[in-house]
Design an enzyme around this catalytic site. Sequence first.
Site, short mmCIF file in Angstrom:
data_model
loop_
_atom_site.label_atom_id
_atom_site.label_comp_id
_atom_site.label_asym_id
_atom_site.label_seq_id
_atom_site.Cartn_x
_atom_site.Cartn_y
_atom_site.Cartn_z
N SER A 42 -9.50 -1.02 7.67
CA SER A 42 -9.01 -0.82 6.30
C SER A 42 -8.29 -2.01 5.66
CB SER A 42 -8.10 0.41 6.25
OG SER A 42 -8.85 1.58 6.38
N LYS A 90 0.86 -1.21 0.00
CA LYS A 90 0.00 0.00 0.00
C LYS A 90 0.89 1.25 0.00
CE LYS A 90 -3.86 1.84 2.83
NZ LYS A 90 -4.64 1.61 4.08
N SER A 114 -9.54 1.55 3.54
CA SER A 114 -8.73 2.39 2.67
C SER A 114 -7.76 1.59 1.81
CB SER A 114 -7.96 3.40 3.51
OG SER A 114 -7.07 2.74 4.39
#
Lengths: 63, 468
Positions: free
Chosen positions: B178, B79, B154
């Site tokens: 997330s 990420k 997210s």
Amino acid sequence: MDAHQVRALLREHGVHLDGGEAEAATVELAQDWLARAARVRVVAERVIPAGEPPITVVTTGDR
Amino acid sequence: MQELLDLSIAELAAGLRRREYSVVDVVSASLTRIEQTTELAAYVDVYADRALKIAQAHQTLLGNGIDLGPLHGVPIAVKDNIDVEGTLTAAGSRILQGNLSEEDATVVARLRKRGAIIVGTTNLHEFAWGGTTDNPHFGRTRNPWDLSRSPAGSSGGSGAAVAARTVFAALGTDTGGSVRLPASMNGVTGIRPGIGRVSNAGVYPLAWSLDTVGPLAGSAQDCAVLLDAMSGHDVRDPQSYGHPTAGLAGVRERMQRGARIGVVSGVSRVQLQPAVLEAFDNTLVLLERLGASVHEVEIPDLEAVVDALVIVDAVEPSAHHAPWLRSRPADYGADVRANLEAGLVIPAVDYVQAQRYRAHVRRHFIAAFEQVDVLVTPTLPFTAPGVGQTSIEIDGVERDVLTSLMRFTALASVPGLPAMSLPIGFDPDGLPIGLQVIGPPDDEAGVLRVGAMLQSQTDWHQCRPSLA
């Protein structure tokens, strides 16, 4: 807290409010979160004994 | 060679060592698949040349008998709020565009040391502060099961990247859900470790007292391999601790005879889409058939659990973004700017009460784990909403998507417990449904074992979206 009061509070914290949809979204969100904060406060005052401290790095990191 | 990407990490590793294919073959297959699925907008950057060079070097090492372990030659994605040395890490923002990472985050360094090859960085909700991965600066990530649906967030890019089998695993971060939310909506497995199990050094913070880093992968067993490599004390992160992680990588597809499964009374089975309730109940029946016992567990004082998560999640990011909010407000996307500005006005007393509430609830959870080994809920009350959808109807009531997303994930985030999401079925539209398994402090292994047990008897985790 009404929208007028929330606008004043946001300005007090340095938020530049310039009208329009963005301002309306921020004000609405702040109202919602202040209501949530108040609910947490009410529950905390009702159920948590005075001696219980907040969660900290120590309570999460030290098992 | 695309079929290589359907293997488990253990199967891939075995084939590499039998020389059925090379590390270069594996990384090439991954890079090709990434190119074929750009419509997902799952990646913000792909390191093709660098990854291929490392693949060649890793193949040479294997050829010379130097084996870095179970992740040797395994392509993974990271990420974009996690530092990868020598690359740009913008945390999905314009504010941090051009931010060059000078060293790896500890999790990345640990994975590399064990042979993992980073092929790219994945899209996220700006600064990880939201649940849609609709990013105004890097594009709107799509759900591989239905491109008109949200991949959640997210860590939506990581969820989509794993679901589309572009990589064997991807790192995400989980503050309020997330990792688990995109795992559920994209039909993959993801675990949020307990706070401190995995170092946050080199990870851009959202909310310090809630943040964790965790893997998303094809199965609980693959997550275990990643988590085992990532865990442990790190001098760069004072919250991290070094309790042994023995057994994480040793998760076997074995029955947990006698496992005690808790269903949170008045919480786990209410206000759900019908297909979610059906899949959840079917899973409870399966667990009992596998020898587990299912118990209703009362956990008191949970009425403010989502509100407390929202307050902590609101205040902490606003604290560290305050200087940029004053100097560069126009560089934020509209929703994240509103989140950050609204967080500025929460009273300090209410923030402290929210943190006291977290400690209080944690004690109740620890007491509940005297009665059961793990607690289960659906990961989400609903399946993936449409892209841009802000409200959803459940039981005839219109509900806000953002806070409804956190209804179950808050149960682990607020007390700082380990929790996993794994696929347990599909709704009539073919969208994945997830189960959340929450464990006591320090028992990621127990959570993973329940997941591995279910996945030894089901094939939901092996279903693939039919992307072109």
